[in-house]
Write an enzyme that holds these catalytic residues in place. Structure first.
Site, PDB file in Angstrom:
ATOM      1  N   LYS A 119       0.815  -1.218   0.000  1.00 38.89           N
ATOM      2  CA  LYS A 119       0.000   0.000   0.000  1.00 38.89           C
ATOM      3  C   LYS A 119       0.844   1.261   0.000  1.00 38.89           C
ATOM      4  O   LYS A 119       0.367   2.332  -0.382  1.00 38.89           O
ATOM      5  CB  LYS A 119      -0.952  -0.001   1.203  1.00 38.89           C
ATOM      6  CG  LYS A 119      -2.150  -0.893   0.970  1.00 38.89           C
ATOM      7  CD  LYS A 119      -3.152  -0.815   2.094  1.00 38.89           C
ATOM      8  CE  LYS A 119      -4.340  -1.725   1.814  1.00 38.89           C
ATOM      9  NZ  LYS A 119      -5.109  -2.033   3.005  1.00 38.89           N
ATOM     10  N   LYS A 203      -4.441  -9.491  -8.103  1.00 40.15           N
ATOM     11  CA  LYS A 203      -5.606  -9.931  -7.332  1.00 40.15           C
ATOM     12  C   LYS A 203      -6.859  -9.160  -7.756  1.00 40.15           C
ATOM     13  O   LYS A 203      -6.771  -7.957  -8.011  1.00 40.15           O
ATOM     14  CB  LYS A 203      -5.296  -9.664  -5.852  1.00 40.15           C
ATOM     15  CG  LYS A 203      -6.248 -10.288  -4.877  1.00 40.15           C
ATOM     16  CD  LYS A 203      -5.859  -9.923  -3.448  1.00 40.15           C
ATOM     17  CE  LYS A 203      -6.255  -8.503  -3.111  1.00 40.15           C
ATOM     18  NZ  LYS A 203      -6.143  -8.157  -1.700  1.00 40.15           N
ATOM     19  N   LYS A 206     -11.594  -4.546  -5.114  1.00 45.26           N
ATOM     20  CA  LYS A 206     -12.591  -3.478  -5.254  1.00 45.26           C
ATOM     21  C   LYS A 206     -11.925  -2.148  -5.577  1.00 45.26           C
ATOM     22  O   LYS A 206     -12.572  -1.222  -6.052  1.00 45.26           O
ATOM     23  CB  LYS A 206     -13.467  -3.374  -3.997  1.00 45.26           C
ATOM     24  CG  LYS A 206     -12.756  -3.342  -2.665  1.00 45.26           C
ATOM     25  CD  LYS A 206     -13.739  -3.611  -1.512  1.00 45.26           C
ATOM     26  CE  LYS A 206     -13.039  -4.310  -0.353  1.00 45.26           C
ATOM     27  NZ  LYS A 206     -13.889  -5.064   0.522  1.00 45.26           N
TER      28      LYS A 206
HETATM   29  P1  TYM Z   1     -10.874  -7.371   2.786  1.00 48.47           P
HETATM   30  O1  TYM Z   1     -12.048  -6.492   3.090  1.00 48.47           O
HETATM   31  O2  TYM Z   1      -9.805  -6.885   1.906  1.00 48.47           O
HETATM   32  O3  TYM Z   1     -11.394  -8.739   2.200  1.00 48.47           O
HETATM   33  C1  TYM Z   1     -12.384  -9.491   2.875  1.00 48.47           C
HETATM   34  C2  TYM Z   1     -12.166 -10.987   2.670  1.00 48.47           C
HETATM   35  O4  TYM Z   1     -12.184 -11.275   1.276  1.00 48.47           O
HETATM   36  C3  TYM Z   1     -11.000 -11.959   0.912  1.00 48.47           C
HETATM   37  N1  TYM Z   1     -10.602 -11.542  -0.446  1.00 48.47           N
HETATM   38  C4  TYM Z   1     -10.299 -12.390  -1.420  1.00 48.47           C
HETATM   39  N2  TYM Z   1     -10.275 -13.743  -1.464  1.00 48.47           N
HETATM   40  C5  TYM Z   1      -9.924 -14.317  -2.634  1.00 48.47           C
HETATM   41  N3  TYM Z   1      -9.600 -13.609  -3.737  1.00 48.47           N
HETATM   42  C6  TYM Z   1      -9.620 -12.263  -3.745  1.00 48.47           C
HETATM   43  N4  TYM Z   1      -9.326 -11.583  -4.848  1.00 48.47           N
HETATM   44  C7  TYM Z   1      -9.981 -11.589  -2.547  1.00 48.47           C
HETATM   45  N5  TYM Z   1     -10.106 -10.286  -2.203  1.00 48.47           N
HETATM   46  C8  TYM Z   1     -10.489 -10.276  -0.900  1.00 48.47           C
HETATM   47  C9  TYM Z   1      -9.962 -11.524   1.939  1.00 48.47           C
HETATM   48  O5  TYM Z   1      -8.916 -12.453   2.039  1.00 48.47           O
HETATM   49  C10 TYM Z   1     -10.795 -11.454   3.190  1.00 48.47           C
HETATM   50  O6  TYM Z   1     -10.949 -12.720   3.778  1.00 48.47           O
HETATM   51  N6  TYM Z   1      -8.107  -7.193   6.875  1.00 48.47           N
HETATM   52  C11 TYM Z   1      -9.283  -7.796   6.329  1.00 48.47           C
HETATM   53  C12 TYM Z   1     -10.554  -7.515   7.104  1.00 48.47           C
HETATM   54  C13 TYM Z   1     -10.499  -7.885   8.542  1.00 48.47           C
HETATM   55  C14 TYM Z   1     -10.524  -9.199   9.075  1.00 48.47           C
HETATM   56  C15 TYM Z   1     -10.506  -9.030  10.481  1.00 48.47           C
HETATM   57  C16 TYM Z   1     -10.561 -10.462   8.498  1.00 48.47           C
HETATM   58  C17 TYM Z   1     -10.441  -7.020   9.578  1.00 48.47           C
HETATM   59  N7  TYM Z   1     -10.457  -7.719  10.762  1.00 48.47           N
HETATM   60  C18 TYM Z   1     -10.512 -10.142  11.343  1.00 48.47           C
HETATM   61  C19 TYM Z   1     -10.575 -11.571   9.356  1.00 48.47           C
HETATM   62  C20 TYM Z   1     -10.554 -11.388  10.757  1.00 48.47           C
HETATM   63  C21 TYM Z   1      -9.457  -7.223   4.924  1.00 48.47           C
HETATM   64  O7  TYM Z   1      -9.020  -6.179   4.587  1.00 48.47           O
HETATM   65  O8  TYM Z   1     -10.259  -7.924   4.149  1.00 48.47           O
END
Ligand code: TYM
Length: 344
Positions: A119, A203, A206
């Site tokens: 990032k 990847k 969004k």
């Molecule tokens: P975030 O919001 O980026 O994504 C949410 C979930 O979606 C999965 N994901 C994907 N899986 C497969 N292929 C992709 N292209 C893809 N893009 C997103 C992510 O792996 C995730 O599981 N830090 C986390 C949010 C968070 C969290 C937590 C997760 C905050 N606290 C506690 C688990 C436990 C995040 O930014 O996810």
């Protein structure tokens, strides 16, 4: 030794409402959240709005996106009676425990996170928010506030979950307790890393400026079909085995997406389509994706028409989450030496 036996199985996971949900979020996370719920394990799912504001969010948009994400969870099969569904900011313990963890975790640990490095790559890291740097510490607090034992996520969250384990272990060690579980990541299924439809080495995200690179959970049937038919591929037919997809990232991605949507293994999908070109595979994938995803978009629209009901569901979830979190937070404060001066 910090075995699951001491902690009852409990799933926690979260998604940032920093934009619309994508097919990556759905296959890597949400679809699996529903499966865990349906297996009958206790499941707590959180829209992590405090994480979202680590980068600028327009307040009105953030509210809309949080409601839309909640609608996406419910439309995809999360039953807010069986699972707890809430937004992070409404359970104050997340921020409180994160502060304690900010004092347990080391700067070096945060600096080594690849997501922080990605990032800030090519940018002035000094100008990023302090919250973005400390992001994984809040994430550990999300999980450990509930003594969650398992966290289903996509591949990209693996390192953050390792850090969560390190924070739990350091807290337990520093204070001489066996209080926080060493949580297990659950990264499974055919699509733990869904790639961009325009570039198989990136990847699906969004935040990608190209809408054609992703499928949004709000896309209608025509849009889903068009995006998949236009997805980047190569001229070769599908091989007999997965080995043959090794250097074909776009082809491999579409096979994984098909497998995850069809609840099959990628091996089985390759077996089914071996020798066929994308002229045959893409329409089959588009039909499958439309059948699986278009009803979710329709249901999301219906739910979004009643935002007060979504807010009520989130409020109910926050109360139930808080009831689990508060005793754990109280004990963490006690362990760290805070005087409990108020009884409620
Ligand atoms: P975030 O919001 O980026 O994504 C949410 C979930 O979606 C999965 N994901 C994907 N899986 C497969 N292929 C992709 N292209 C893809 N893009 C997103 C992510 O792996 C995730 O599981 N830090 C986390 C949010 C968070 C969290 C937590 C997760 C905050 N606290 C506690 C688990 C436990 C995040 O930014 O996810």
């Amino acid at each position: 030794m910090n075995a699951a036996a001491k902690f009852k199985p409990r799933i926690f996971s979260g998604i940032q409402p920093s934009g619309g949900l994508t097919l990556g979020n759905y296959l890597g996370a949400l679809k699996r959240f529903v499966e865990k719920q349906d297996e009958g394990i206790e499941t707590i799912y959180c829209l992590v709005d405090l994480h979202a504001i680590t980068v600028w969010q327009d307040p009105a948009k953030l509210r809309d996106q949080t409601r839309e994400a909640a609608a996406g969870f419910i439309a995809a099969g999360i039953d807010p009676k069986r699972s707890i569904l809430f937004n992070q900011s409404q359970v104050a313990g997340h921020a409180q425990l994160a502060w304690i963890f900010n004092c347990v975790a080391r700067m070096g640990w945060m600096g080594r996170m690849t997501q922080w490095k990605d990032k800030t790559a090519g940018k002035n890291a000094e100008a990023e928010s302090l919250g973005l740097f400390a992001y994984p510490s809040l994430m550990a607090a999300d999980i450990l506030l509930y003594h969650a034992t398992h966290v289903p996520v996509g591949e990209d969250q693996k390192q953050h979950l390792e850090l969560c384990r390190d924070i739990a272990a350091k807290f337990n060690h520093d204070y001489g307790v066996d209080f926080f579980p060493i949580t297990e990541p659950v990264i499974e299924g055919a699509a733990t890393r869904v790639m961009s439809l325009r570039d198989g080495t990136k990847k699906m995200s969004k935040s990608d400026p190209s809408d054609a690179s992703r499928i949004n959970l709000t896309d209608d049937a025509d849009t889903i079909a068009q995006k998949l038919k236009k997805a980047k591929t190569d001229p070769e037919p599908l091989p007999e085995t997965l080995e043959g997809l090794k250097d074909r990232p776009e082809a491999r991605n579409l096979v994984n997406i098909y497998a995850a949507l069809a609840d099959k293994t990628p091996e089985a999908v390759v077996g089914e389509f071996a020798g066929k070109g994308f002229g045959a595979f893409k329409p089959a994938l588009a039909d499958l994706a439309v059948a699986r995803l278009a009803p979710i978009a329709t249901e999301m629209k219906r739910l979004m028409a009643d935002p007060a009901e979504i807010d009520r569901i989130l409020g109910d979830g926050a109360e139930r989450a808080d009831a689990i979190a508060q005793p754990i937070l109280d004990r963490a404060l006690e362990i760290t030496g805070m005087i409990r001066s108020r009884r409620s």
